[in-house]
Design a protein around this motif. Structure first.
Motif, mmCIF file in Angstrom:
data_model
loop_
_atom_site.group_PDB
_atom_site.id
_atom_site.type_symbol
_atom_site.label_atom_id
_atom_site.label_comp_id
_atom_site.label_asym_id
_atom_site.label_seq_id
_atom_site.Cartn_x
_atom_site.Cartn_y
_atom_site.Cartn_z
ATOM 1 N N GLY A 72 4.401 -50.082 -19.105
ATOM 2 C CA GLY A 72 3.016 -50.235 -19.501
ATOM 3 C C GLY A 72 2.201 -48.961 -19.513
ATOM 4 N N ASP A 73 2.847 -47.829 -19.193
ATOM 5 C CA ASP A 73 2.078 -46.583 -19.162
ATOM 6 C C ASP A 73 2.817 -45.380 -19.722
ATOM 7 O OD1 ASP A 73 3.902 -46.256 -17.155
ATOM 8 O OD2 ASP A 73 2.467 -45.651 -15.629
ATOM 9 N N GLU A 74 4.005 -45.593 -20.290
ATOM 10 C CA GLU A 74 4.730 -44.487 -20.908
ATOM 11 C C GLU A 74 5.157 -44.898 -22.318
ATOM 12 O OE1 GLU A 74 7.491 -42.145 -19.000
ATOM 13 O OE2 GLU A 74 6.479 -42.192 -17.067
ATOM 14 N N ILE A 75 4.744 -44.096 -23.295
ATOM 15 C CA ILE A 75 5.112 -44.335 -24.697
ATOM 16 C C ILE A 75 5.953 -43.149 -25.153
ATOM 17 C CG2 ILE A 75 4.283 -44.691 -27.040
ATOM 18 C CD1 ILE A 75 1.598 -45.600 -25.775
ATOM 19 N N ALA A 76 7.135 -43.444 -25.670
ATOM 20 C CA ALA A 76 8.018 -42.395 -26.185
ATOM 21 C C ALA A 76 8.345 -42.707 -27.638
ATOM 22 C CB ALA A 76 9.294 -42.325 -25.361
ATOM 23 N N ILE A 77 8.238 -41.696 -28.482
ATOM 24 C CA ILE A 77 8.610 -41.824 -29.888
ATOM 25 C C ILE A 77 9.655 -40.755 -30.188
ATOM 26 C CG2 ILE A 77 7.827 -41.642 -32.283
ATOM 27 C CD1 ILE A 77 5.064 -42.586 -31.325
ATOM 28 N N ALA A 78 10.807 -41.209 -30.651
ATOM 29 C CA ALA A 78 11.866 -40.299 -31.085
ATOM 30 C C ALA A 78 11.957 -40.430 -32.598
ATOM 31 C CB ALA A 78 13.188 -40.667 -30.440
ATOM 32 N N THR A 79 11.805 -39.320 -33.300
ATOM 33 C CA THR A 79 11.786 -39.337 -34.758
ATOM 34 C C THR A 79 12.557 -38.155 -35.304
ATOM 35 O OG1 THR A 79 10.335 -39.366 -36.702
ATOM 36 C CG2 THR A 79 9.569 -38.108 -34.813
ATOM 37 N N ARG A 80 12.972 -38.264 -36.532
ATOM 38 C CA ARG A 80 13.701 -37.166 -37.172
ATOM 39 C C ARG A 80 12.786 -35.983 -37.450
ATOM 40 N NH1 ARG A 80 18.121 -37.641 -41.641
ATOM 41 N NH2 ARG A 80 18.542 -39.388 -40.309
ATOM 42 N N GLU A 81 11.563 -36.297 -37.846
ATOM 43 C CA GLU A 81 10.618 -35.240 -38.181
ATOM 44 C C GLU A 81 9.207 -35.722 -37.884
ATOM 45 O OE1 GLU A 81 9.720 -32.325 -42.002
ATOM 46 O OE2 GLU A 81 11.171 -33.947 -42.190
ATOM 47 N N ALA A 82 8.374 -34.826 -37.361
ATOM 48 C CA ALA A 82 6.990 -35.169 -37.038
ATOM 49 C C ALA A 82 6.090 -33.973 -37.305
ATOM 50 C CB ALA A 82 6.875 -35.583 -35.578
ATOM 51 N N ILE A 83 4.904 -34.267 -37.841
ATOM 52 C CA ILE A 83 3.920 -33.215 -38.095
ATOM 53 C C ILE A 83 2.593 -33.681 -37.525
ATOM 54 C CG2 ILE A 83 2.682 -31.885 -39.841
ATOM 55 C CD1 ILE A 83 5.157 -32.183 -41.620
ATOM 56 N N VAL A 84 2.065 -32.904 -36.582
ATOM 57 C CA VAL A 84 0.799 -33.227 -35.939
ATOM 58 C C VAL A 84 -0.332 -32.596 -36.720
ATOM 59 C CG1 VAL A 84 -0.557 -32.949 -33.821
ATOM 60 C CG2 VAL A 84 1.889 -33.338 -33.679
#
Length: 145
Positions: A72-84
């Motif tokens: 309920g307090d940790e969000i993880a996103i694993a992606t091939r490519e990311a642009i902030v």
């Protein structure tokens, strides 16, 4: 909540004190708040947005990926490519279009590769079964793929 967005080669975002997050999977757009139940979902090519500790909205274009919520307090996103980016219009207009074009190019390349592999397999089968109609002489130097 803590948010971590990673690619195979880098940690793109590692931010504590995220108060809310929005993402998109095949079922549509959804939001996450503190205390959310554990979750695992596959993301679409989309924009992930979150409200940070500074109470401002932040954005990250992701090229598909997996999102998980733990405890309920940790969000993880694993992606091939990311642009902030902080410019939502730019991310939606330019980056998402580019991600979709790359995805389509990869699909085309995979299809062409599979077609070539199937042609090679058919040719091998013809030479292994010379008694069948359409078979050529068993000389492998005459192969034309």
């Amino acid at each position: 909540m803590r948010l971590m967005i990673t690619t195979p080669t880098a940690i793109i975002v590692d931010e504590a004190n995220v108060s809310a997050l929005r993402a998109e999977d095949d079922s549509g757009s959804f939001g996450l708040l503190q205390g959310h139940a554990d979750l695992l979902t596959a993301l679409k090519i989309s924009i992930v947005s979150w409200r940070g500790a500074d109470d401002r909205m932040h954005y990250c274009a992701v090229r598909r990926g997996v999102l998980s919520v733990t405890g309920g307090d940790e969000i993880a996103i694993a992606t091939r490519e990311a642009i902030v980016g902080d410019d939502l219009d730019r991310l939606e207009g330019i980056v998402l279009d580019e991600f979709h074009q790359r995805l389509e190019a990869e699909r085309t390349a995979r299809t062409e590769s599979l077609e070539l592999q199937m042609k090679a397999i058919r040719q091998i089968v013809r030479y292994l079964r010379p008694d069948k109609p359409g078979a050529r002489d068993a000389d492998p130097r005459n192969v034309d793929l």
